[in-house]
Design an enzyme around this catalytic site. Structure first.
Site, mmCIF file in Angstrom:
data_model
loop_
_atom_site.group_PDB
_atom_site.id
_atom_site.type_symbol
_atom_site.label_atom_id
_atom_site.label_comp_id
_atom_site.label_asym_id
_atom_site.label_seq_id
_atom_site.Cartn_x
_atom_site.Cartn_y
_atom_site.Cartn_z
ATOM 1 N N LEU A 245 27.667 43.390 -2.112
ATOM 2 C CA LEU A 245 27.459 43.685 -3.538
ATOM 3 C C LEU A 245 26.412 44.783 -3.675
ATOM 4 C CD1 LEU A 245 27.558 40.180 -5.312
ATOM 5 C CD2 LEU A 245 29.333 41.942 -5.226
ATOM 6 N N CYS A 255 37.308 52.410 9.619
ATOM 7 C CA CYS A 255 38.211 51.272 9.368
ATOM 8 C C CYS A 255 38.596 51.117 7.901
ATOM 9 C CB CYS A 255 37.555 49.988 9.845
ATOM 10 S SG CYS A 255 37.122 50.055 11.576
HETATM 11 C C1 UGA Z 1 34.147 47.001 8.875
HETATM 12 C C2 UGA Z 1 34.105 45.473 8.660
HETATM 13 O O1 UGA Z 1 32.825 45.084 8.168
HETATM 14 C C3 UGA Z 1 34.401 44.714 9.960
HETATM 15 O O2 UGA Z 1 34.469 43.327 9.702
HETATM 16 C C4 UGA Z 1 35.742 45.182 10.494
HETATM 17 O O3 UGA Z 1 36.049 44.558 11.735
HETATM 18 C C5 UGA Z 1 35.725 46.679 10.707
HETATM 19 O O4 UGA Z 1 35.424 47.341 9.459
HETATM 20 C C6 UGA Z 1 37.086 47.054 11.214
HETATM 21 O O5 UGA Z 1 38.069 46.916 10.473
HETATM 22 O O6 UGA Z 1 37.217 47.336 12.420
HETATM 23 P P1 UGA Z 1 32.362 48.813 9.732
HETATM 24 O O7 UGA Z 1 33.389 49.876 9.487
HETATM 25 O O8 UGA Z 1 31.541 48.873 10.956
HETATM 26 O O9 UGA Z 1 33.088 47.354 9.746
HETATM 27 O O10 UGA Z 1 31.428 48.910 8.458
HETATM 28 P P2 UGA Z 1 30.544 47.982 7.486
HETATM 29 O O11 UGA Z 1 29.241 47.694 8.107
HETATM 30 O O12 UGA Z 1 31.342 46.825 7.022
HETATM 31 O O13 UGA Z 1 30.331 49.012 6.281
HETATM 32 C C7 UGA Z 1 31.417 49.751 5.744
HETATM 33 C C8 UGA Z 1 31.049 50.676 4.621
HETATM 34 O O14 UGA Z 1 30.857 49.945 3.413
HETATM 35 C C9 UGA Z 1 29.784 51.499 4.818
HETATM 36 O O15 UGA Z 1 30.052 52.830 4.426
HETATM 37 C C10 UGA Z 1 28.774 50.841 3.890
HETATM 38 O O16 UGA Z 1 27.809 51.747 3.423
HETATM 39 C C11 UGA Z 1 29.680 50.359 2.773
HETATM 40 N N1 UGA Z 1 29.116 49.207 2.004
HETATM 41 C C12 UGA Z 1 29.001 48.006 2.586
HETATM 42 C C13 UGA Z 1 28.733 49.386 0.686
HETATM 43 O O17 UGA Z 1 28.863 50.487 0.118
HETATM 44 N N2 UGA Z 1 28.243 48.324 -0.023
HETATM 45 C C14 UGA Z 1 28.111 47.095 0.537
HETATM 46 O O18 UGA Z 1 27.646 46.173 -0.174
HETATM 47 C C15 UGA Z 1 28.487 46.939 1.866
#
Ligand code: UGA
Length: 429
Positions: A245, A255
Site C-alpha cells: 500500500l 516480473c
Molecule cells: C515480484 C513479487 O513480489 C514476487 O513475489 C514475484 O515472485 C516476482 O515479482 C516474480 O514474479 O518473479 P520483484 O519484481 O522482485 O518481485 O519486486 P517487488 O519487491 O515485489 O516490487 C515490485 C515493484 O512494485 C517495485 O517497483 C516497487 O517499487 C513497487 N511497489 C511495491 C510499489 O510501488 N508499492 C508497494 O507498496 C510495493
C-alpha cells in the site's frame, strides 16, 4: 535427488544453489558461454544478496556443476526449467525459450523423470507442452511457480509463504513435495493449469493493490487528504493488510509489468476481457506521466530547468532497471527540455544505454543535485533518505523543489529546511 536445471538466470541460479545447499546434486545448463565460464569460476552472474558465497560453497561441495547442454542420455530424477518468458510486442509471453528447453529435454530423456516448470507460463501452457512434447515419453510434468523477490530470493526460497505444485497425478505431486523436505510452508497440490493461474493471479493482485493505492493517493491530492494516514487506516483492516500500500511512481521490474500484460493477453485470447487488469496497467503508466506533469506545473515549465533524478533501479538494493519508472520519467523530462543529471548507487551502467545521450550521469547525490532547480526521488535507496539535505539545499537553486516519488524522505525536516516538498498523495509543503 539428482536434478538438472535448465537456465542459469536469476531464478535458475538461485534454485540450483539452494537445492545443492539442501543436499541435492544439481547440473545446471547455461548456453551462454561467457556466463558459463564465470559460473564455473564461482562468479555469480546475477546481483542477489548472499549468492556469491552460496555459489562458492556449492561448487566446492562438488554437488553443483555448470554445463552447456543437457547430458544425453539424461539420467536425473528431476529437470527444472527456469528460462525467461519475456514480453512479445503484443504483450503475450514469449515462450520460445520454453519450447527450446522442452525440445532439448524430449531429445535427451530416456529414463523416467519429472519436469518441474518454474518459469512463469500462462494458464494452459503446461497441458499444451505435455501434448506437444511429452505424450509418449518418460517425462511427467509439474507446474511449480516461484514467488521469489529480487534481492530477497534466497531468503524467499527457504521461507516461502507457500509451495504450489500443479500435477496431473497426485503421486508425482507428492514426489515434488519431497524436493522441499527442509522447507516449512503450506503446500498446495492442484492441477497444472490452476498452479499456473495462482502465479499470475498473485502478481495481478499485487499490481492491482499498487495501482489502487496510487489512485487513492491521487484522490487524496484532489480531496486534500493525506495518503500516509489513509493507507495506514485502510491497511489495519486484516482483510486488506498493510503490505503493498505504498503509493508512489508505480511498479517496474522484470516480473510485474510483463506478467500483467501476459495475463491480460492470455485472458483475451481465451475470450475473456480482464478489464480490472487493463485498468491496473493503465494506472501504472499514468502514474509516471502524471509525475512529470505535476513537476512541470510546479516548475512553471520544463525547458531549461535543471533537474536531478535520484534512483534509476526499479527498486532499491538492485541494479535492475527493467521497466523502471525512472526510464519513462527521464525520457519525458528530457523531451520537455529539462537538463537532467541522474545518479543511482548501482544501476547507472545498466541505465546508460537506455537513456537519451543528453542526460548527464553524476558520480554521487551531491554532484547530481548541485545547481538543480528540482530534485526527484525515484528509487528509495537508503543513502538518499539519509543524505545531508541541508548541504543539498545550500547548493540548489530556486525554487528548491523536492518531488518525493516514493514518499520516503523526511517530509517535515525538508520543509523546515526550506524545500518546496511534493510527494504522492501528500499535502504540498
Ligand atoms: C515480484 C513479487 O513480489 C514476487 O513475489 C514475484 O515472485 C516476482 O515479482 C516474480 O514474479 O518473479 P520483484 O519484481 O522482485 O518481485 O519486486 P517487488 O519487491 O515485489 O516490487 C515490485 C515493484 O512494485 C517495485 O517497483 C516497487 O517499487 C513497487 N511497489 C511495491 C510499489 O510501488 N508499492 C508497494 O507498496 C510495493
Amino acid at each position: 535427488m539428482n536434478i538438472a536445471v535448465i537456465g542459469a538466470g536469476y531464478v535458475g541460479l538461485v534454485a540450483a544453489s539452494c537445492l545443492v545447499n539442501s543436499g541435492h546434486q544439481v547440473t545446471c545448463v547455461e548456453i551462454d558461454e561467457a556466463k558459463l565460464r564465470l559460473l564455473n569460476q564461482g562468479t555469480s552472474t546475477i546481483e542477489e544478496k548472499g549468492i556469491d558465497q552460496l555459489l562458492k560453497q556449492c561448487l566446492s561441495s562438488g554437488r553443483l556443476s555448470f554445463v552447456s547442454a543437457l547430458p544425453k542420455p539424461l539420467q536425473v530424477d528431476i529437470v527444472m526449467i527456469t528460462v525467461g518468458t519475456p514480453s512479445l510486442p503484443s504483450g503475450a509471453a514469449d515462450l520460445s525459450y520454453i519450447y527450446n528447453a522442452a525440445e532439448q529435454l524430449r531429445d535427451a530423456a530416456r529414463h523416467p523423470s519429472i519436469l518441474v516448470m518454474k518459469s512463469t507460463v500462462p494458464p494452459g501452457t503446461g497441458v499444451k507442452l505435455v501434448q506437444r512434447y511429452f505424450k509418449n515419453s518418460p517425462i511427467s510434468y509439474v507446474a511449480n511457480p516461484e514467488f521469489l523477490r529480487e534481492g530477497e530470493a534466497i531468503e524467499d526460497w527457504y521461507h516461502p509463504s507457500r509451495i504450489v505444485i500443479g500435477a496431473e497425478d497426485n503421486k508425482i505431486g507428492e514426489r515434488i513435495r519431497q524436493l522441499y523436505f527442509d522447507i516449512d510452508a503450506p503446500v498446495i497440490i492442484t492441477d497444472i493449469t490452476s498452479a499456473e493461474t495462482i502465479k499470475y493471479a498473485a502478481n495481478a493482485f499485487l499490481v492491482t493493490k499498487i495501482s489502487f493505492i496510487n489512485e487513492i493517493a491521487n484522490l487524496c491530492e484532489a480531496a486534500d487528504a493525506n495518503i500516509d494516514d489513509v493507507a495506514r487506516g485502510v491497511g489495519l483492516d486484516p482483510r486488506i493488510g498493510p503490505d503493498f500500500l505504498r503509493a508512489g511512481l508505480g511498479y517496474g521490474g522484470s516480473c510485474f509489468p510483463k506478467d500483467a500484460r501476459a495475463l491480460d493477453f492470455s485472458a483475451l485470447n481465451k475470450g475473456y476481457d480482464f478489464r480490472l487488469l487493463k485498468a491496473t496497467i493503465e494506472v501504472n503508466t499514468k502514474q509516471r506521466i502524471l509525475a512529470v506533469h505535476k513537476l512541470k506545473q510546479l516548475l512553471g515549465g520544463l525547458a531549461g530547468k535543471e533537474i536531478a533524478l535520484l534512483g534509476l533501479a526499479f527498486k532499491p538494493d538492485t541494479d535492475d532497471v527493467r521497466e523502471a519508472p525512472s526510464l519513462d520519467i527521464a525520457y519525458l523530462l528530457d523531451e520537455g527540455g529539462a537538463k537532467l543529471r541522474v545518479y543511482d548507487p548501482a544501476a547507472m551502467e545498466n541505465a546508460r544505454p537506455l537513456l537519451p545521450p543528453s542526460i548527464a550521469f553524476a558520480p554521487d547525490i551531491y554532484s547530481a543535485t548541485a545547481g538543480a532547480n528540482a530534485v526527484v526521488l525515484i528509487t528509495e535507496w537508503r543513502e538518499f533518505i539519509d543524505a545531508d539535505w541541508q548541504a543539498i539545499k545550500k547548493q540548489m537553486k530556486e525554487p528548491y523543489i523536492i518531488f518525493d516519488g516514493r514518499n520516503a524522505l523526511p517530509q517535515d525536516k525538508l520543509i523546515a529546511l526550506g524545500f518546496k516538498y511534493m510527494g504522492v498523495g501528500r499535502r504540498l509543503g
